[in-house]
Design an enzyme around this catalytic site. Sequence first.
Site, PDB file in Angstrom:
ATOM      1  N   ILE A  86       0.839  -1.208  -0.120  1.00 40.14           N
ATOM      2  CA  ILE A  86      -0.008   0.064   0.025  1.00 40.14           C
ATOM      3  C   ILE A  86       0.923   1.147   0.154  1.00 40.14           C
ATOM      4  CG2 ILE A  86      -1.905   1.193   1.230  1.00 40.14           C
ATOM      5  CD1 ILE A  86      -2.638  -1.414   0.376  1.00 40.14           C
ATOM      6  N   GLY A  87       1.729   1.241   0.665  1.00 43.08           N
ATOM      7  CA  GLY A  87       2.968   2.182   0.722  1.00 43.08           C
ATOM      8  C   GLY A  87       2.459   3.478   1.700  1.00 43.08           C
ATOM      9  N   ASN A 143       5.093   2.453  14.140  1.00 46.73           N
ATOM     10  CA  ASN A 143       5.273   1.337  13.270  1.00 46.73           C
ATOM     11  C   ASN A 143       6.918   1.613  12.522  1.00 46.73           C
ATOM     12  OD1 ASN A 143       5.586   0.007  10.746  1.00 46.73           O
ATOM     13  ND2 ASN A 143       3.870   1.184   9.786  1.00 46.73           N
ATOM     14  N   CYS A 146       9.511   0.840   8.394  1.00 46.00           N
ATOM     15  CA  CYS A 146       9.562   1.982   7.375  1.00 46.00           C
ATOM     16  C   CYS A 146      11.031   2.197   7.062  1.00 46.00           C
ATOM     17  CB  CYS A 146       9.006   3.248   7.885  1.00 46.00           C
ATOM     18  SG  CYS A 146       7.560   3.245   8.645  1.00 46.00           S
ATOM     19  N   LYS A 183       6.258  -1.351  17.233  1.00 41.49           N
ATOM     20  CA  LYS A 183       5.789  -2.558  16.334  1.00 41.49           C
ATOM     21  C   LYS A 183       7.111  -3.165  15.709  1.00 41.49           C
ATOM     22  CE  LYS A 183       2.377  -4.085  13.251  1.00 41.49           C
ATOM     23  NZ  LYS A 183       1.012  -3.771  12.608  1.00 41.49           N
ATOM     24  N   THR A 211       4.167  -7.388   8.827  1.00 38.71           N
ATOM     25  CA  THR A 211       4.226  -8.477   7.735  1.00 38.71           C
ATOM     26  C   THR A 211       5.672  -8.830   7.509  1.00 38.71           C
ATOM     27  OG1 THR A 211       4.192  -6.492   6.331  1.00 38.71           O
ATOM     28  CG2 THR A 211       1.938  -7.331   6.805  1.00 38.71           C
ATOM     29  N   GLY A 235      -2.015 -12.695   7.190  1.00 40.96           N
ATOM     30  CA  GLY A 235      -2.806 -13.778   7.206  1.00 40.96           C
ATOM     31  C   GLY A 235      -2.313 -15.128   7.880  1.00 40.96           C
TER      32      GLY A 235
HETATM   33  C1  LIG Z   1      -3.244  -4.085   3.622  1.00 39.51           C
HETATM   34  C2  LIG Z   1      -2.485  -4.032   5.020  1.00 39.51           C
HETATM   35  C3  LIG Z   1      -2.055  -2.822   5.327  1.00 39.51           C
HETATM   36  C4  LIG Z   1      -1.122  -2.698   6.625  1.00 39.51           C
HETATM   37  N1  LIG Z   1      -1.033  -1.363   6.924  1.00 39.51           N
HETATM   38  C5  LIG Z   1      -0.165  -1.255   8.142  1.00 39.51           C
HETATM   39  C6  LIG Z   1       0.173  -0.008   8.476  1.00 39.51           C
HETATM   40  O1  LIG Z   1      -0.044   1.128   8.025  1.00 39.51           O
HETATM   41  N2  LIG Z   1       0.909   0.025   9.836  1.00 39.51           N
HETATM   42  C7  LIG Z   1       1.159  -1.157  10.470  1.00 39.51           C
HETATM   43  O2  LIG Z   1       2.230  -0.980  11.380  1.00 39.51           O
HETATM   44  N3  LIG Z   1       1.139  -2.303   9.716  1.00 39.51           N
HETATM   45  C8  LIG Z   1       0.186  -2.439   8.831  1.00 39.51           C
HETATM   46  N4  LIG Z   1      -0.239  -3.702   8.454  1.00 39.51           N
HETATM   47  C9  LIG Z   1       0.300  -4.947   9.115  1.00 39.51           C
HETATM   48  C10 LIG Z   1      -0.789  -5.504  10.115  1.00 39.51           C
HETATM   49  O3  LIG Z   1      -1.183  -4.637  10.924  1.00 39.51           O
HETATM   50  C11 LIG Z   1      -0.213  -6.656  10.853  1.00 39.51           C
HETATM   51  O4  LIG Z   1       0.873  -6.402  11.492  1.00 39.51           O
HETATM   52  C12 LIG Z   1       0.101  -7.935   9.957  1.00 39.51           C
HETATM   53  O5  LIG Z   1      -1.091  -7.676   8.878  1.00 39.51           O
HETATM   54  C13 LIG Z   1      -0.144  -9.151  10.774  1.00 39.51           C
HETATM   55  O6  LIG Z   1      -1.265  -9.272  10.724  1.00 39.51           O
HETATM   56  P1  LIG Z   1      -2.716 -10.139  10.130  1.00 39.51           P
HETATM   57  O7  LIG Z   1      -1.953 -11.222   9.747  1.00 39.51           O
HETATM   58  O8  LIG Z   1      -3.736 -10.548  11.190  1.00 39.51           O
HETATM   59  O9  LIG Z   1      -3.136  -9.200   9.355  1.00 39.51           O
HETATM   60  C14 LIG Z   1      -0.983  -3.847   7.186  1.00 39.51           C
HETATM   61  C15 LIG Z   1      -1.319  -5.267   6.954  1.00 39.51           C
HETATM   62  C16 LIG Z   1      -1.984  -5.187   5.673  1.00 39.51           C
HETATM   63  C17 LIG Z   1      -2.523  -6.713   5.318  1.00 39.51           C
END
Ligand SMILES: Cc1cc2nc3c(=O)[nH]c(=O)nc-3n(C[C@H](O)[C@H](O)[C@H](O)COP(=O)(O)O)c2cc1C
Lengths: 330, 287
Positions: A86-87, A143, A146, A183, A211, A235
């Site tokens: 997404i960025g 977060n 980055c 995080k 992620t 996921g």
């Molecule tokens: C589409 C998307 C956008 C994300 N945006 C952020 C973000 O802006 N900041 C952040 O700390 N983590 C972001 N994450 C990571 C999630 O907060 C989480 O740490 C990660 O997806 C693992 O959890 P999950 O498997 O339940 O999704 C994003 C994840 C996804 C899938």
Amino acid sequence: MSLKVVNRKSPEGNMSVDLRTTLGSLLLPTPVLTASGCAGSGKELSAFFDLSEIGAIVTKSIMQNPRSGRATPRMAETPSGMLNSIGLQGPGVEKFMNEDVPWLAQTGARIIVSIAGNSVEDFARTAARVRRAGDVVSAIEVNISCPNVSNRGLVFACDPISASEVIRAVRRSVGGLFPIFAKLSPDVTDIVSVAKSCVDAGATGLAMINTLLGLVIDTKTMRPKVAGITGGLSGPAIRPVGVRAVWQVHAALPKVPIIGMGGIMSGADAFEYILAGASAVSIGTATFHDPTAALRIQNELSNLLAERGFTALKEAIAYGHRAADEEVGQ
Amino acid sequence: MATASSPLQVRGEVISLKRVGEYYQMAIAAPGIAERAKPGQFVALAVGGEPTSMLLRRAFSIYAADERGVFGGTIEIVFARQGIGTKWLSQLPSHSSVDIVGPLGNPFPIPASPLKTLLIGGGYGSAPLFSLAEVLRTRGCRVEMFLGAATGERLFGIVEGRRAASQLTLVTEDGSVGLRGRVTDHLDELMTRTQTELIYACGPMGMLQAISVFAKERSVPAQCLVEEEMACGIGVCMTCVLPIRGDDGVIRMTRTCVAGPSFDGDTILWEEIGSIPSGTLGAEDLG
Ligand SMILES: Cc1cc2nc3c(=O)[nH]c(=O)nc-3n(C[C@H](O)[C@H](O)[C@H](O)COP(=O)(O)O)c2cc1C
Ligand SMILES: Cc1cc2nc3c(=O)[nH]c(=O)nc-3n(C[C@H](O)[C@H](O)[C@H](O)COP(=O)(O)OP(=O)(O)OC[C@H]3O[C@@H](n4cnc5c(N)ncnc54)[C@H](O)[C@@H]3O)c2cc1C
Ligand code: FES
């Protein structure tokens, strides 16, 4: 504690289990939060459930200035997961604090604001702006996954020194005991050392995992599927990695509160993280599959805790670490 | 907060599934959703059963909504078998349960005064146009319909089109049905003949782009229902964005699921899809 089987499964969750949790000075009625970037600023999800019913809404990481994010395509579905690039698209902290946060506050939801930055100063300034709102915001999640523009784009979270610089600067700019959570990224050789340096720099607690870096190639176009080439994998596919990270960090830093996440789809998945040492959990990708996932998981967790004989969530935190001879009923 | 037009998540039941040319037409009892649905909105279906390894919902335009179906509120979708999710859907036995969220997105805007409208559908893109035609006609609009596809098998809704429009024109690339060629090859003639004042279009992005450019040259607005990959469909993930110029002149990466899925074609920076156009809000800051 005795292992009693409680047969009071209700869709609303078992009322007899005390779900309250503490993350440093932050008290939450339940341990279930949304994951940053997977719930926007709460508005859209509020059509599906009452946001104040879960522990807190963790908002999409916000940066100092408006940001367009990356080009499309921004995602690829993968087996039991997805890749996203997404960025960090967002309106910038000023607009966010003036519009999104007040809206969310009037729903009665507790708010944890996630911040991001390209430099240590960015993080500090954004944190200061968030803090100015006072108690409307319950905590800040930092977060640090980055790229650090002044260090060849190396991700802050991948280097204990850069990570601690960010956390120290954020601590300084929010002052005192205001809860801040670093995080962490799982893409490191030793997550415990990054965790320790963040705590030493003033983090109240830790959130993990972000992620994992991945890449999908489209075999029709024979090019990377997402425009950003690489993306973040999330996921259920990553759940064991998240549970492992929480386990290791809890073992090394047993007093530090952890927000666990990565692939939580059900109450049982959330329970795994709690057993590994998390005091709260965040629900990310599951929300894309099921908009009411966070609330459903909270109810399932409550029922499961009761079934396993727990009367309070707190008794279950890190229960998976007990010694082999330390069994239920003793 | 939930309102009378908010999307719902319901456990639907497959009432029927049939093959129509190269497509599948599925009727799903989805109480609540059918009552709220308006032309141009879509639904998002969970695929693969529970638990599933396919986490992301699949988006489909609502082809028809019947509040008083035999099985209660029923919606219908028309879909092409593309990848693993639509393959799974195409094999669902009747009475299977499906988890469905909708109605999502905004309805097509309806003109305040009666206009001469042209509804253009490419392939399964015709699906949302029939219910739109009905609404337009009750508002006194003249409705012409123009359906195009690569082959006759990929034209959807010839019978429905005859019923819904005052005139139906068909075009196929192989010439097997109707005129030969692409929609845009015949657009000039059609617009002149029908004195089109407003276009609604749904189909492949390339077709929408061509229609937009063409319509702009003739100062006719074209409302385009776009299809960008969606992970959540409800506005929380930011995957479904397109570069779109707002009323204030500012270009933003705009979520098509909640701001769309239909847009005035003239506001979309078609040429720049797949990039961040210079001048887009927040583009400079991309570290
Ligand atoms: C589409 C998307 C956008 C994300 N945006 C952020 C973000 O802006 N900041 C952040 O700390 N983590 C972001 N994450 C990571 C999630 O907060 C989480 O740490 C990660 O997806 C693992 O959890 P999950 O498997 O339940 O999704 C994003 C994840 C996804 C899938
Ligand atoms: C607003 C909207 C309305 C749509 N209406 C229809 C319709 O009426 N009939 C129809 O046949 N198709 C429609 N589509 C496209 C349909 O969503 C995709 O064909 C479908 O998601 C493909 O799923 P798959 O599992 O077969 O493909 P896969 O390639 O396996 O899908 C992988 C992932 O990519 C996403 N994806 C892939 N292609 C598309 C696409 N074109 N658009 C959106 N997401 C995509 C899927 O949701 C999934 O998450 C619509 C899309 C949108 C955005
Ligand atoms: S599909 Fe998630 S924001 Fe549009």
